[in-house]
Design a protein around this motif. Structure first.
Motif, short mmCIF file in Angstrom:
data_model
loop_
_atom_site.label_atom_id
_atom_site.label_comp_id
_atom_site.label_asym_id
_atom_site.label_seq_id
_atom_site.Cartn_x
_atom_site.Cartn_y
_atom_site.Cartn_z
N THR A 243 0.83 -1.20 0.00
CA THR A 243 0.00 0.00 0.00
C THR A 243 0.86 1.25 0.00
OG1 THR A 243 -1.67 -1.21 1.26
CG2 THR A 243 -1.93 1.17 1.14
N GLY A 244 2.02 1.18 0.65
CA GLY A 244 2.94 2.30 0.59
C GLY A 244 3.31 2.66 -0.83
N MET A 245 3.38 1.63 -1.69
CA MET A 245 3.66 1.88 -3.11
C MET A 245 2.40 2.28 -3.86
SD MET A 245 6.51 -0.97 -4.26
CE MET A 245 5.80 -2.40 -3.45
N SER A 246 1.31 1.52 -3.67
CA SER A 246 0.11 1.77 -4.49
C SER A 246 -0.55 3.10 -4.16
CB SER A 246 -0.89 0.63 -4.31
OG SER A 246 -1.38 0.58 -2.97
N SER A 247 -0.40 3.58 -2.91
CA SER A 247 -1.06 4.83 -2.53
C SER A 247 -0.49 6.04 -3.26
CB SER A 247 -0.97 5.05 -1.02
OG SER A 247 0.39 5.24 -0.62
N ILE A 248 0.76 5.91 -3.71
CA ILE A 248 1.41 7.04 -4.39
C ILE A 248 1.70 6.73 -5.85
CG2 ILE A 248 2.41 7.99 -2.28
CD1 ILE A 248 5.05 6.65 -3.03
N GLU A 249 1.15 5.61 -6.38
CA GLU A 249 1.48 5.22 -7.75
C GLU A 249 0.97 6.22 -8.78
OE1 GLU A 249 -0.15 1.32 -8.17
OE2 GLU A 249 -2.23 2.01 -8.28
N VAL A 250 -0.21 6.81 -8.56
CA VAL A 250 -0.71 7.79 -9.51
C VAL A 250 0.18 9.03 -9.51
CG1 VAL A 250 -2.62 9.38 -10.03
CG2 VAL A 250 -3.11 6.99 -9.46
N ALA A 251 0.54 9.51 -8.31
CA ALA A 251 1.44 10.66 -8.23
C ALA A 251 2.80 10.32 -8.84
CB ALA A 251 1.61 11.09 -6.77
N PHE A 252 3.28 9.09 -8.62
CA PHE A 252 4.56 8.65 -9.18
C PHE A 252 4.52 8.66 -10.71
CE2 PHE A 252 7.07 4.83 -10.58
CZ PHE A 252 8.33 5.39 -10.42
N LEU A 253 3.46 8.06 -11.27
CA LEU A 253 3.38 7.95 -12.72
C LEU A 253 3.13 9.29 -13.39
CD1 LEU A 253 1.32 4.63 -12.97
CD2 LEU A 253 3.74 4.93 -13.55
N VAL A 254 2.32 10.16 -12.75
CA VAL A 254 1.99 11.46 -13.35
C VAL A 254 3.14 12.45 -13.17
CG1 VAL A 254 0.45 13.46 -13.19
CG2 VAL A 254 -0.50 11.16 -13.15
N ARG A 255 3.66 12.57 -11.95
CA ARG A 255 4.61 13.64 -11.66
C ARG A 255 6.07 13.22 -11.84
NH1 ARG A 255 1.40 15.91 -6.30
NH2 ARG A 255 -0.14 17.14 -7.45
N THR A 256 6.42 12.00 -11.44
CA THR A 256 7.82 11.57 -11.54
C THR A 256 8.14 11.01 -12.93
OG1 THR A 256 7.83 11.04 -9.17
CG2 THR A 256 9.59 10.10 -10.51
#
Length: 429
Positions: A243-256
């Motif tokens: 969940t630590g990964m999946s909770s930020i996956e959208v922000a990761f894919l969009v912003r990073t």
């Protein structure tokens, strides 16, 4: 218990209605999992911490209500509990697009909707797990759980893609409206079920017992049993990591990574294929290697794939995320099907609600912690760095699982009595 014993088949109008309603609701959830962060990131311009907090708030009710919910569900008819839960979830999520149309949507409103729906989910999930044996015989439970898990995996495949298209075509809140309508379909399907649920009939002395005592009984059964205890601890640690990964996956894919909304939806859709694969192989792996051994194989097999998530880059580099998602999804979903069936067969009928709730509090409570941890670390250390940290945590969890008592088992026992009998037989010289 209704239903006829079969060889892995599931028959009956009532289960089909239940399955249909759940499938539609799960599809709505699959859309909302992506749409909710999109609303936060694109509409309300929230930071990584808030995106992680949305996941945490949605699962926080498991820590607050999970244990008493299990005791309440064991005292109440399960279907009415699920009907009320669906109605509350519908109201919570339909309020978001209404507020957005009125230009009054705020981050606190979004968090409140996620929290209220999370509270309803505690009761619905606990009641559902206790209700399923009413619709199915013991021989049908594995196939029934596989179908429900298959619906969840299919929703994880279709949901993100639909969310991406809805966001592009109608705006970010359109996905949350679709999720609200899915709860309405689930409510209608549950209302149409005809099977008569056996009324809860605890002895008078049990009805007079304090709720705290009943909660303690469920926890005691869970933690005194070495198999259930091991599965609960692994679930907690692995859920924090995933969940630590999946909770930020959208922000990761969009912003990073720099992916657009449609590309994010496509990537997450392809990742969901892993869950479908897990459904397809769960029965074969369990039959070939034994249920307990199959769980260890599936979960340890998923670990190397988590290493691919932090390696994701733009363009062709997105393949790392997709392959990682497929591998992790296949292993985790196959293991979940087998362990859910084990618990439903293993736990005494009068304790199943409380034991399931106790296990769910640990599992889903860890999701709340993981969502918050992912958001905090994402802000403090960077999103990609957080991905690496969570990958390391999941790997440590699988190492602990391999060293647990489960590694010595081929199959899970059918009941706690059969486990005690087997242990007593081993103790005889």
């Amino acid at each position: 218990m209704s239903g006829t014993a079969g060889h892995g088949t599931v028959k009956g109008r009532d289960f089909r209605l239940f399955w249909f309603g759940e499938t539609v609701s799960l599809l709505g959830n699959g859309i909302a999992v992506v749409a909710l962060p999109f609303v936060a990131v694109l509409t309300l311009h929230a930071g990584t911490f808030v995106v992680g907090l949305l996941t945490s708030v949605a699962y926080l009710p498991w820590l607050l209500l999970g244990l008493p919910a299990g005791a309440w569900v064991d005292r109440l008819p399960r279907r009415p509990v699920m009907l009320v839960s669906d109605a509350v979830s519908f109201v919570a999520f339909v309020s978001v697009p209404i507020a957005a149309c009125a230009h009054v949507l705020t981050i606190p409103h979004l968090l409140a909707a996620a929290f209220i729906c999370g509270c309803a989910s505690v009761f619905f999930t606990t009641a559902q797990r206790a209700y399923l044996p009413t619709l199915l015989s013991d021989a049908e439970l594995l196939s029934g759980n596989a179908r429900l898990q298959g619906s969840e995996s299919t929703a994880e495949v279709i949901g993100p893609g639909l969310a991406g298209m809805l966001v592009q075509a109608f705006g970010a809140v359109a996905g949350l409206l679709a999720n609200a309508l899915s709860f309405l379909v689930s409510w209608i399907s549950l209302r149409a079920i005809r099977v008569t649920e056996p009324p809860p009939s605890p002895p008078p002395e049990v009805r007079r017992r304090r709720l705290r005592t009943e909660v303690r009984d469920g926890l005691r059964f869970l933690f005194r049993d070495r198999i259930l205890r091991t599965l609960a601890v692994f679930s907690a640690v692995s859920n924090i990591a995933l969940t630590g990964m999946s909770s930020i996956e959208v922000a990761f894919l969009v912003r990073t990574v720099g992916a657009g909304e449609a590309v994010v939806g496509a990537v997450l859709t392809l990742c969901g294929l892993g869950g479908v694969l897990g459904v397809l192989v769960s029965h074969q792996v369990s039959r070939r290697y034994g249920s307990a051994r199959a769980v260890v194989i599936c979960l340890c097999g998923a670990a190397p794939f988590t290493l691919l998530f932090p390696l994701t880059g733009p363009g062709a580099g997105l393949a790392f995320f997709v392959v990682g998602g497929v591998g992790v999804g296949a292993g985790v979903v196959a293991a979940n099907i087998i362990t859910d069936t084990f618990r439903q067969r293993y736990c005494p009928p009068d304790l199943i609600g409380r034991v399931s709730a106790s296990a769910a509090v640990i599992s889903f409570g860890a999701i709340a912690v993981g969502g918050l941890l992912g958001g905090v670390l994402g802000e403090l250390s960077g999103v990609r760095e957080t991905m690496w940290m969570m990958t390391g945590m999941y790997t440590l969890a699988t190492v602990a699982l391999v060293c647990s008592p489960i590694r010595k088992l081929r199959d899970f026992p059918e009941s706690d009595e059969s486990l005690r009998a087997a242990e007593a037989e081993k103790a005889v010289p």
